[in-house]
Design a protein around this motif. Structure first.
Motif, short mmCIF file in Angstrom:
data_model
loop_
_atom_site.label_atom_id
_atom_site.label_comp_id
_atom_site.label_asym_id
_atom_site.label_seq_id
_atom_site.Cartn_x
_atom_site.Cartn_y
_atom_site.Cartn_z
N SER A 1 3.41 3.90 2.82
CA SER A 1 2.41 3.23 1.96
C SER A 1 3.00 2.90 0.59
O SER A 1 2.75 1.83 0.04
N GLU A 2 3.78 3.81 0.05
CA GLU A 2 4.41 3.58 -1.25
C GLU A 2 5.42 2.44 -1.19
O GLU A 2 5.51 1.61 -2.11
N LEU A 3 6.17 2.36 -0.12
CA LEU A 3 7.13 1.26 0.05
C LEU A 3 6.42 -0.09 0.14
O LEU A 3 6.87 -1.08 -0.44
N VAL A 4 5.31 -0.13 0.83
CA VAL A 4 4.53 -1.36 0.93
C VAL A 4 4.01 -1.77 -0.45
O VAL A 4 4.06 -2.94 -0.82
N LYS A 5 3.56 -0.81 -1.24
CA LYS A 5 3.09 -1.10 -2.60
C LYS A 5 4.22 -1.68 -3.44
O LYS A 5 4.03 -2.61 -4.22
N ARG A 6 5.41 -1.11 -3.30
CA ARG A 6 6.57 -1.60 -4.06
C ARG A 6 6.92 -3.03 -3.68
O ARG A 6 7.21 -3.86 -4.55
N ILE A 7 6.86 -3.34 -2.40
CA ILE A 7 7.14 -4.71 -1.96
C ILE A 7 6.10 -5.66 -2.51
O ILE A 7 6.42 -6.75 -3.00
N SER A 8 4.85 -5.26 -2.48
CA SER A 8 3.77 -6.11 -2.98
C SER A 8 3.89 -6.38 -4.47
O SER A 8 3.54 -7.46 -4.95
N LYS A 9 4.42 -5.44 -5.22
CA LYS A 9 4.54 -5.58 -6.67
C LYS A 9 5.74 -6.43 -7.10
O LYS A 9 5.82 -6.84 -8.24
N ILE A 10 6.65 -6.72 -6.21
CA ILE A 10 7.84 -7.48 -6.55
C ILE A 10 7.47 -8.83 -7.18
O ILE A 10 8.04 -9.24 -8.17
N ASN A 11 6.50 -9.51 -6.62
CA ASN A 11 6.12 -10.82 -7.10
C ASN A 11 5.15 -10.81 -8.27
O ASN A 11 4.83 -11.86 -8.81
N GLU A 12 4.69 -9.65 -8.67
CA GLU A 12 3.74 -9.57 -9.78
C GLU A 12 4.43 -9.67 -11.13
O GLU A 12 3.79 -9.90 -12.12
N LYS A 13 5.72 -9.50 -11.17
CA LYS A 13 6.45 -9.48 -12.44
C LYS A 13 6.62 -10.83 -13.04
O LYS A 13 6.54 -11.84 -12.60
#
Length: 113
Positions: free
Chosen positions: A101-113
Motif C-alpha cells: 500500500s505504501e509503494l502504491v502511495k509513493r507511485i501516486s505521489k510522483i506526479n503531484e510534484k
C-alpha cells in the motif's frame, strides 16, 4: 477557441514553460493563463495584434513539438493510469499489505510534484 484546446495548451505550458523564452512565456501567459484578448496584449506590449497572433502560434507550435519529442504529458498520464489500476488491485486483493500500500502511495505521489 474551444475549452479542450485551451486546456491542452495550458497543460503543455505547465510542463514546458521553462523551455520558452521570456517573451514567449509572456505572450502565452497573458493569453492562455490570464485570459487577455489579442487586443489587450497588443496594447500592453505595444505591438500589433498580428504580432501577438504570430508569436502565440509560434509558441504553441513549440510547446507541441516539445511534447512530441519528450512526451512528458503522455508519460505522466500513463503513470497516473497505472497507479490508479495498481491501487485498485492492492486494495481489493491485498488490503492488509502495508508495504505494498505504501509503494502504491509513493507511485501516486510522483506526479503531484
Amino acid at each position: 477557441m474551444n475549452i479542450d484546446e485551451n486546456t491542452k495548451i495550458n497543460l503543455l505550458y505547465n510542463f514546458y514553460q521553462s523551455l520558452l523564452t521570456k517573451k514567449q512565456n509572456q505572450y502565452v501567459d497573458l493569453y492562455y493563463v490570464e485570459d487577455f484578448s489579442l487586443s489587450e496584449i497588443a496594447e500592453q506590449l505595444q505591438v500589433s495584434r498580428q504580432a501577438v497572433m504570430d508569436n502565440l502560434h509560434r509558441s504553441v507550435s513549440l510547446l507541441e513539438s516539445f511534447e512530441s519529442e519528450l512526451g512528458l504529458i503522455k508519460k505522466t498520464q500513463e503513470i497516473d493510469d497505472i497507479a490508479s489500476k495498481l491501487e485498485n488491485i492492492v486494495t481489493t486483493r491485498y488490503p492488509d499489505d502495508k508495504e505494498l500500500s505504501e509503494l502504491v502511495k509513493r507511485i501516486s505521489k510522483i506526479n503531484e510534484k
